[in-house]
Design a protein around this motif. Structure first.
Motif, short mmCIF file in Angstrom:
data_model
loop_
_atom_site.label_atom_id
_atom_site.label_comp_id
_atom_site.label_asym_id
_atom_site.label_seq_id
_atom_site.Cartn_x
_atom_site.Cartn_y
_atom_site.Cartn_z
N GLU A 1 0.84 -1.21 0.00
CA GLU A 1 0.00 0.00 0.00
C GLU A 1 0.87 1.26 0.00
N TYR A 2 1.97 1.22 0.75
CA TYR A 2 2.88 2.37 0.77
C TYR A 2 3.49 2.60 -0.61
N GLY A 3 3.87 1.49 -1.27
CA GLY A 3 4.44 1.59 -2.62
C GLY A 3 3.45 2.18 -3.61
N LYS A 4 2.19 1.72 -3.54
CA LYS A 4 1.16 2.26 -4.43
C LYS A 4 0.92 3.75 -4.16
N SER A 5 0.89 4.11 -2.89
CA SER A 5 0.69 5.51 -2.51
C SER A 5 1.84 6.38 -3.02
N PHE A 6 3.04 5.85 -2.93
CA PHE A 6 4.24 6.56 -3.41
C PHE A 6 4.15 6.84 -4.91
N PHE A 7 3.76 5.82 -5.67
CA PHE A 7 3.66 5.99 -7.13
C PHE A 7 2.50 6.89 -7.52
N ARG A 8 1.39 6.81 -6.78
CA ARG A 8 0.26 7.71 -7.06
C ARG A 8 0.67 9.16 -6.88
N LYS A 9 1.42 9.42 -5.82
CA LYS A 9 1.89 10.78 -5.55
C LYS A 9 2.79 11.28 -6.68
N ILE A 10 3.72 10.42 -7.12
CA ILE A 10 4.62 10.79 -8.22
C ILE A 10 3.83 11.07 -9.49
N ASN A 11 2.84 10.22 -9.79
CA ASN A 11 2.04 10.39 -11.01
C ASN A 11 1.23 11.69 -10.97
N ARG A 12 0.69 12.01 -9.78
CA ARG A 12 -0.06 13.26 -9.65
C ARG A 12 0.84 14.47 -9.86
N GLU A 13 2.05 14.40 -9.30
CA GLU A 13 3.01 15.51 -9.45
C GLU A 13 3.41 15.68 -10.91
N ARG A 14 3.62 14.56 -11.61
CA ARG A 14 3.98 14.62 -13.04
C ARG A 14 2.82 15.17 -13.87
N GLU A 15 1.59 14.79 -13.48
CA GLU A 15 0.42 15.26 -14.21
C GLU A 15 0.27 16.77 -14.05
N VAL A 16 0.46 17.26 -12.81
CA VAL A 16 0.37 18.70 -12.55
C VAL A 16 1.46 19.45 -13.31
N LYS A 17 2.68 18.88 -13.28
CA LYS A 17 3.80 19.49 -13.98
C LYS A 17 3.54 19.53 -15.49
N GLY A 18 2.96 18.45 -16.01
CA GLY A 18 2.65 18.40 -17.44
C GLY A 18 1.59 19.43 -17.82
N ASP A 19 0.56 19.60 -16.95
CA ASP A 19 -0.47 20.60 -17.21
C ASP A 19 0.10 22.00 -17.22
N LEU A 20 1.03 22.28 -16.28
CA LEU A 20 1.64 23.61 -16.22
C LEU A 20 2.45 23.91 -17.47
N GLN A 21 3.21 22.88 -17.91
CA GLN A 21 4.00 23.05 -19.13
C GLN A 21 3.11 23.29 -20.34
N SER A 22 1.96 22.62 -20.39
CA SER A 22 1.02 22.80 -21.50
C SER A 22 0.44 24.21 -21.51
N ASP A 23 0.12 24.71 -20.30
CA ASP A 23 -0.42 26.06 -20.20
C ASP A 23 0.60 27.10 -20.63
#
Length: 345
Positions: free
Chosen positions: A321-343
């Protein structure tokens, strides 16, 4: 490497990330639980010396493995070099006389099978659970039970031939070419299904355990998350839910565990002695145990099983569960970063 939104599953992580999370959990569980089983085997060898050809079950916290004693008590990692007064005394003497590494004896070869089996099992469970809930839109409370049972059947089916081959290779020293010849002869004599010998007893024990475990785990996890107002389970919630559900499943499936262990040992010793004796069925073995030892014979070893299964389940699921939570956090951060770059662009 960027993770595309289309690659993410329902759980917010990719199947590869699920595999990595379960793999890290498997290693963590093995490292923490293996010493307890090494000490248990040493104590068993002290009470009843292992003769050549004697079989015993070794567990690294993830799955059971059948081992065949080749040289009696001269075999290195399960010999009893002195008199142990108990578990703690055995721990002290082994570390003092043989070094800390001895507590993890026999771990590398079992990880070759245990880690892939765990990766298949946990990844299949999450994928099946998501498929039943979101794709088939089945919102029943028994989703974890169904997904857990199906995932365990898949893992047992994949690993069964490897377990049988490993048992044969341990009965005497064989090169890979000789081992391949043995397998070819077995297939020629008894067909391909002979590679899954012992599959039935394993399924009878592991599938009910898996179904009961996941049903209780998901129920407890969701109740604790609601109680403490958490969107995701914390380490404490995962650990306590895993330990409790593992203990419940261990108690309810103990009779099948006793039968499976006895059948595994008998099969290994018959292979070692090249006996033509035919093994009886699971139900016949259960009937024999009740006749010899009474109904209580089906629940022999309850405390040691609880002491091994509950911590192993807790460590594995909390790490996963900790591993899944860790990867979810990374994916969310990458998604936010990608949205900012798109904007910006």
């Amino acid at each position: 490497m960027a993770v595309r939104q289309s690659d993410l599953g329902i759980n917010g992580i990719t199947p590869i990330q699920q595999m990595i999370a379960s793999c890290s959990g498997a290693f963590m569980t093995s490292l923490l639980v293996t010493p307890f089983d090494v000490i248990k085997i040493r104590l068993q060898a002290q009470r009843t010396p292992f003769y050549k050809g004697k079989c015993f079950v070794y567990c690294n916290g993830l799955m059971d493995h059948l081992c065949v004693c080749e040289n009696g008590n001269n075999a290195a990692w399960y010999k009893a070099p002195g008199q142990f007064k108990g578990t703690f005394d055995a721990f002290i003497q082994i570390v003092r006389n043989e070094g800390p590494k001895s507590l993890w004896s026999g771990l590398p070869p079992t990880l070759v099978m245990a880690v892939p089996a765990t990766v298949i099992y946990f990844t299949c469970y999450d994928q099946l659970r998501a498929f039943l809930k979101y794709k088939l839109e089945y919102d029943g409370a028994y989703i974890p039970l169904i997904a857990g049972a199906l995932a365990r059947v898949g893992a047992v089916t994949v690993i069964s031939p490897l377990e049988l081959i490993r048992t044969k290779s341990q009965s005497r020293k064989l090169t890979y070419r000789e081992l391949g010849r043995v397998v070819k002869i077995a297939v020629a004599q008894d067909g391909w299904l002979s590679l899954w010998r012992g599959w039935g007893p394993t399924v009878l024990r592991d599938v009910p355990f898996s179904a009961i475990y996941w049903f209780n785990y998901e129920l407890m996890k969701s109740q604790l998350c609601k109680k403490y107002n958490k969107n995701e389970p914390t380490l404490t919630i995962s650990f306590s839910s895993g330990a409790t559900s593992g203990a419940i499943a261990a108690v309810l499936t103990l009779p099948f565990d006793v039968v499976k262990t006895r059948r595994q040992i008998e099969l290994g010793e018959l292979n070692t002695m090249k006996s033509q004796k035919t093994l009886t069925t699971t139900w016949k073995i259960m009937e024999r145990i009740v006749t010899e030892s009474g109904f209580g014979g089906l629940f022999v070893g309850l405390l040691p099983r609880l002491m091994k299964v509950a911590p192993a389940c807790a460590i594995m699921i909390s790490s996963y569960e900790y591993g899944k939570s860790f990867f979810r956090k990374i994916n969310r951060e990458r998604e936010v970063k990608g949205d900012l770059q798109s904007d910006i662009s």
